[in-house]
Design a protein around this motif. Structure first.
Motif: not given
Length: 215
Positions: A109-110, A143-145, A153-156
Protein backbone atom coordinates in the motif's frame (compact mmCIF):
# COMPACT_ATOMS: atom_id res chain seq x y z
CA UNK A 1 10.38 -29.15 -14.96
CA UNK A 2 13.58 -28.54 -13.01
CA UNK A 3 13.83 -25.76 -10.46
CA UNK A 4 16.49 -23.86 -12.43
CA UNK A 5 14.39 -23.92 -15.59
CA UNK A 6 11.30 -22.77 -13.69
CA UNK A 7 13.32 -20.00 -12.06
CA UNK A 8 14.45 -18.82 -15.48
CA UNK A 9 10.86 -18.59 -16.67
CA UNK A 10 9.83 -16.99 -13.41
CA UNK A 11 12.43 -14.25 -13.72
CA UNK A 12 11.41 -13.69 -17.32
CA UNK A 13 7.78 -13.15 -16.34
CA UNK A 14 8.73 -10.72 -13.57
CA UNK A 15 11.06 -8.83 -15.90
CA UNK A 16 8.40 -8.47 -18.59
CA UNK A 17 5.86 -7.32 -16.05
CA UNK A 18 8.17 -4.63 -14.74
CA UNK A 19 7.90 -2.92 -18.15
CA UNK A 20 4.09 -2.90 -18.26
CA UNK A 21 2.16 0.41 -18.17
CA UNK A 22 0.34 1.58 -15.08
CA UNK A 23 -3.01 -0.18 -14.65
CA UNK A 24 -6.29 1.63 -14.20
CA UNK A 25 -7.12 1.31 -10.49
CA UNK A 26 -10.83 1.04 -11.20
CA UNK A 27 -10.36 -2.23 -13.07
CA UNK A 28 -9.43 -4.10 -9.90
CA UNK A 29 -6.95 -6.13 -11.93
CA UNK A 30 -4.63 -7.61 -9.31
CA UNK A 31 -2.15 -8.83 -11.91
CA UNK A 32 -1.98 -5.41 -13.52
CA UNK A 33 -1.43 -3.75 -10.15
CA UNK A 34 1.28 -6.27 -9.32
CA UNK A 35 2.99 -5.59 -12.62
CA UNK A 36 3.04 -1.81 -12.29
CA UNK A 37 4.15 -1.92 -8.67
CA UNK A 38 7.33 -3.78 -9.60
CA UNK A 39 8.85 -0.40 -10.46
CA UNK A 40 7.95 0.94 -7.02
CA UNK A 41 9.83 -1.92 -5.36
CA UNK A 42 12.86 -1.81 -7.63
CA UNK A 43 16.14 -0.12 -6.82
CA UNK A 44 18.94 0.41 -9.32
CA UNK A 45 19.45 1.30 -12.97
CA UNK A 46 16.76 -0.27 -15.20
CA UNK A 47 19.47 -0.91 -17.81
CA UNK A 48 21.78 -2.74 -15.39
CA UNK A 49 23.15 -5.93 -16.97
CA UNK A 50 21.97 -8.12 -14.08
CA UNK A 51 18.61 -8.19 -12.30
CA UNK A 52 18.33 -9.75 -8.85
CA UNK A 53 14.91 -10.77 -7.51
CA UNK A 54 14.82 -10.77 -3.71
CA UNK A 55 12.07 -13.11 -2.52
CA UNK A 56 11.58 -12.04 1.06
CA UNK A 57 9.42 -12.07 4.20
CA UNK A 58 9.36 -9.00 6.44
CA UNK A 59 9.06 -11.13 9.60
CA UNK A 60 11.88 -13.49 8.63
CA UNK A 61 14.97 -12.95 10.83
CA UNK A 62 17.32 -14.06 8.05
CA UNK A 63 15.74 -11.54 5.68
CA UNK A 64 16.42 -8.88 8.28
CA UNK A 65 19.99 -10.14 8.55
CA UNK A 66 20.43 -9.71 4.80
CA UNK A 67 18.94 -6.21 5.00
CA UNK A 68 21.25 -5.22 7.86
CA UNK A 69 24.54 -6.88 6.93
CA UNK A 70 24.62 -7.50 3.18
CA UNK A 71 22.26 -5.12 1.40
CA UNK A 72 24.23 -1.94 2.30
CA UNK A 73 27.35 -3.36 0.64
CA UNK A 74 25.36 -4.55 -2.39
CA UNK A 75 23.93 -1.05 -2.78
CA UNK A 76 27.34 0.57 -2.58
CA UNK A 77 29.30 -1.87 -4.74
CA UNK A 78 26.80 -3.07 -7.32
CA UNK A 79 23.55 -1.07 -7.34
CA UNK A 80 24.99 2.45 -7.12
CA UNK A 81 27.54 1.53 -9.79
CA UNK A 82 24.85 0.43 -12.25
CA UNK A 83 25.84 -3.23 -12.31
CA UNK A 84 22.68 -4.73 -10.84
CA UNK A 85 19.13 -3.76 -10.05
CA UNK A 86 17.20 -5.36 -7.20
CA UNK A 87 13.47 -6.15 -7.28
CA UNK A 88 11.61 -7.12 -4.10
CA UNK A 89 9.15 -10.03 -4.34
CA UNK A 90 6.66 -10.78 -1.54
CA UNK A 91 6.71 -14.19 0.11
CA UNK A 92 5.09 -13.87 3.56
CA UNK A 93 5.31 -17.30 5.21
CA UNK A 94 2.18 -16.98 7.32
CA UNK A 95 2.45 -20.47 8.83
CA UNK A 96 5.56 -19.46 10.77
CA UNK A 97 5.32 -15.66 10.60
CA UNK A 98 1.67 -14.79 11.31
CA UNK A 99 2.17 -11.01 11.14
CA UNK A 100 4.03 -11.11 7.82
CA UNK A 101 0.99 -10.90 5.50
CA UNK A 102 -0.16 -7.66 7.14
CA UNK A 103 3.35 -6.23 6.92
CA UNK A 104 3.54 -7.02 3.21
CA UNK A 105 0.14 -5.45 2.55
CA UNK A 106 1.28 -2.36 4.43
CA UNK A 107 4.47 -2.16 2.35
CA UNK A 108 2.60 -2.62 -0.92
CA UNK A 109 0.00 0.00 0.00
CA UNK A 110 2.94 2.30 0.67
CA UNK A 111 4.38 1.35 -2.72
CA UNK A 112 1.27 2.86 -4.32
CA UNK A 113 2.45 6.18 -2.86
CA UNK A 114 6.03 5.65 -4.05
CA UNK A 115 7.24 4.94 -0.52
CA UNK A 116 7.93 1.22 -0.56
CA UNK A 117 11.62 1.46 0.31
CA UNK A 118 11.32 3.74 3.36
CA UNK A 119 8.64 1.42 4.76
CA UNK A 120 10.68 -1.65 3.79
CA UNK A 121 13.60 -0.32 5.84
CA UNK A 122 11.42 0.59 8.81
CA UNK A 123 9.74 -2.82 8.87
CA UNK A 124 13.08 -4.60 9.06
CA UNK A 125 14.51 -2.07 11.50
CA UNK A 126 11.60 -2.54 13.92
CA UNK A 127 10.90 -6.22 13.26
CA UNK A 128 11.43 -7.20 16.89
CA UNK A 129 8.87 -4.60 17.99
CA UNK A 130 5.94 -5.63 15.76
CA UNK A 131 6.42 -9.35 15.11
CA UNK A 132 4.58 -10.37 18.28
CA UNK A 133 1.85 -7.73 18.35
CA UNK A 134 -1.81 -8.72 18.34
CA UNK A 135 -2.92 -5.35 17.00
CA UNK A 136 -0.57 -4.15 14.30
CA UNK A 137 -2.52 -1.13 13.09
CA UNK A 138 -1.29 1.49 15.61
CA UNK A 139 2.34 0.47 15.18
CA UNK A 140 2.18 0.40 11.40
CA UNK A 141 0.49 3.79 11.38
CA UNK A 142 3.39 5.19 13.42
CA UNK A 143 5.79 3.75 10.85
CA UNK A 144 3.69 5.26 8.07
CA UNK A 145 4.01 8.67 9.71
CA UNK A 146 7.77 8.25 9.93
CA UNK A 147 7.96 7.34 6.24
CA UNK A 148 5.67 10.17 5.11
CA UNK A 149 2.86 7.86 3.97
CA UNK A 150 -0.56 9.52 3.68
CA UNK A 151 -2.66 7.96 6.46
CA UNK A 152 -6.01 8.38 4.75
CA UNK A 153 -4.88 6.80 1.49
CA UNK A 154 -3.10 4.04 3.40
CA UNK A 155 -6.14 3.27 5.54
CA UNK A 156 -8.39 2.98 2.51
CA UNK A 157 -5.89 0.66 0.82
CA UNK A 158 -5.59 -1.57 3.88
CA UNK A 159 -9.27 -1.71 4.81
CA UNK A 160 -10.29 -2.65 1.28
CA UNK A 161 -7.57 -5.27 1.03
CA UNK A 162 -6.50 -3.75 -2.29
CA UNK A 163 -2.97 -5.17 -2.14
CA UNK A 164 -3.88 -8.59 -0.77
CA UNK A 165 -4.27 -10.12 -4.26
CA UNK A 166 -0.96 -8.55 -5.30
CA UNK A 167 0.90 -10.13 -2.38
CA UNK A 168 -0.87 -13.43 -3.02
CA UNK A 169 0.10 -13.35 -6.71
CA UNK A 170 3.77 -12.91 -5.78
CA UNK A 171 3.50 -15.76 -3.31
CA UNK A 172 1.87 -18.10 -5.81
CA UNK A 173 4.40 -17.31 -8.52
CA UNK A 174 7.31 -17.90 -6.14
CA UNK A 175 5.77 -21.18 -5.03
CA UNK A 176 5.33 -22.30 -8.65
CA UNK A 177 9.02 -21.57 -9.14
CA UNK A 178 9.96 -23.91 -6.34
CA UNK A 179 10.76 -21.14 -3.86
CA UNK A 180 9.52 -21.93 -0.35
CA UNK A 181 12.06 -20.28 1.93
CA UNK A 182 13.28 -16.77 2.57
CA UNK A 183 15.36 -15.01 1.66
CA UNK A 184 15.85 -16.51 -1.79
CA UNK A 185 17.47 -14.55 -4.59
CA UNK A 186 16.81 -15.34 -8.25
CA UNK A 187 19.82 -14.30 -10.33
CA UNK A 188 19.94 -15.09 -14.04
CA UNK A 189 17.81 -18.20 -13.61
CA UNK A 190 19.58 -19.63 -10.56
CA UNK A 191 18.76 -19.36 -6.88
CA UNK A 192 20.97 -18.10 -4.07
CA UNK A 193 19.31 -19.07 -0.80
CA UNK A 194 19.76 -17.59 2.65
CA UNK A 195 21.42 -14.50 4.09
CA UNK A 196 24.76 -15.00 2.38
CA UNK A 197 27.58 -12.62 3.34
CA UNK A 198 28.80 -10.01 0.86
CA UNK A 199 31.93 -12.10 0.14
CA UNK A 200 29.75 -14.86 -1.35
CA UNK A 201 27.70 -12.32 -3.29
CA UNK A 202 30.88 -10.88 -4.83
CA UNK A 203 31.91 -14.30 -6.11
CA UNK A 204 28.49 -14.87 -7.69
CA UNK A 205 27.91 -11.40 -9.08
CA UNK A 206 31.41 -10.72 -10.39
CA UNK A 207 31.28 -13.95 -12.40
CA UNK A 208 27.80 -13.24 -13.82
CA UNK A 209 28.55 -9.59 -14.61
CA UNK A 210 31.77 -10.53 -16.37
CA UNK A 211 29.92 -13.07 -18.47
CA UNK A 212 27.10 -10.62 -19.30
CA UNK A 213 29.33 -7.66 -20.13
CA UNK A 214 32.41 -9.42 -21.49
CA UNK A 215 34.61 -7.61 -18.99
Amino acid sequence: MGVLVMLTLLAGVWQLRSKDPEPTPATGDATGAQDALLDARTVGDPSAPVTVYEVSDFQCPYCRQFWELTLPALKEEYIATGQIRLIFINLPLASIHPNAPAAHEFAMCSARQGLFWPVHDLLFQTQADWKGLDDLAPFFMSLADSAGVDRNVLTQCLTTGAMRPVVRADLMMASQGGINSTPTFVIEGAALRGAAPIEQWRLVLDSIIAEKTGN
